[in-house]
Design an enzyme around this catalytic site. Sequence first.
Site, PDB file in Angstrom:
ATOM      1  N   ASP A   1      61.175  41.953  34.510  1.00 26.20           N
ATOM      2  CA  ASP A   1      60.835  40.899  33.385  1.00 26.20           C
ATOM      3  C   ASP A   1      61.818  40.527  32.853  1.00 26.20           C
ATOM      4  OD1 ASP A   1      58.232  40.933  33.985  1.00 26.20           O
ATOM      5  OD2 ASP A   1      57.393  42.113  32.298  1.00 26.20           O
TER       6      ASP A   1
ATOM      7  N   ASN B   1      62.111  44.714  41.267  1.00 28.30           N
ATOM      8  CA  ASN B   1      60.967  45.037  40.580  1.00 28.30           C
ATOM      9  C   ASN B   1      60.264  46.423  41.134  1.00 28.30           C
ATOM     10  OD1 ASN B   1      59.613  43.850  38.631  1.00 28.30           O
ATOM     11  ND2 ASN B   1      58.149  42.693  39.820  1.00 28.30           N
TER      12      ASN B   1
ATOM     13  N   ASP C   1      58.395  34.541  40.773  1.00 28.53           N
ATOM     14  CA  ASP C   1      59.842  34.455  40.715  1.00 28.53           C
ATOM     15  C   ASP C   1      60.200  33.275  41.169  1.00 28.53           C
ATOM     16  OD1 ASP C   1      59.226  34.917  43.481  1.00 28.53           O
ATOM     17  OD2 ASP C   1      61.071  36.103  43.847  1.00 28.53           O
TER      18      ASP C   1
ATOM     19  N   HIS D   1      59.226  47.252  36.468  1.00 28.02           N
ATOM     20  CA  HIS D   1      58.595  45.688  35.792  1.00 28.02           C
ATOM     21  C   HIS D   1      59.146  45.512  34.862  1.00 28.02           C
ATOM     22  CE1 HIS D   1      55.551  45.149  39.027  1.00 28.02           C
ATOM     23  NE2 HIS D   1      55.118  46.516  38.636  1.00 28.02           N
TER      24      HIS D   1
ATOM     25  N   ASP E   1      63.309  30.053  44.647  1.00 28.10           N
ATOM     26  CA  ASP E   1      62.713  31.407  44.444  1.00 28.10           C
ATOM     27  C   ASP E   1      63.943  32.308  44.474  1.00 28.10           C
ATOM     28  OD1 ASP E   1      59.979  32.731  45.569  1.00 28.10           O
ATOM     29  OD2 ASP E   1      61.538  33.630  46.751  1.00 28.10           O
TER      30      ASP E   1
END
Length: 199
Positions: free
Chosen positions: A89, A80, A115, A85, A72
């Site tokens: 991404d 983010n 994630d 975003h 993680d």
Amino acid sequence: LEITGTSIPSGGFVTSYIDITERKQAEERIRVLALQDALTGLPNRLNLNEQLEQALQRGQTSGNRFAVLFMDLDGFKHVNDSCGHDVGDALLVRVAQKLQDAVRQTDVVARLGGDEFVVLLHDLTGDETVVSLADKIVASVGEPCMLNGLSVQVGASVGIAIYPQHGVTRESLLKAADQAMYVVKTHGKSGYRLSGVAE
């Protein structure tokens, strides 16, 4: 080529030739998409589950050990929220590439969603192999990178479970690795832990 025949009232017979190649290709594309993460192109959860079941079957017949690394990202939500975003991404795609670069071609890197990533490390020869890989992943993911003109840095918390000592089913191995990862999260983040190791 698919050939079909149809009789007609006058007593004749009409033969139709239908090329099914295109249909088969479309079906294959749909199958691949169903097993692939749309953003990173990595195997998705469904694909990972299939690969884990195959690894378990091989392990049961050959006695081979393998490892599951549950990862993680630390600080991803901040990236983010603060950078947008698009950057988030792009970061996930970059992390996916880093993970693929860190493992062998025979190993599997999957994205579960968000994630969360899982590495399936086949044919484990010793615990030091998986520990070395986890160390490499934490260091690589933790390096700052430039994305859309912004310098971005996150960490990686990794939990490790090994077959058969930490589980003999897909669910038990993923759970053991996830729990080990959670321990890393609660003890300062950006590191790795082997399942069952005393806190």
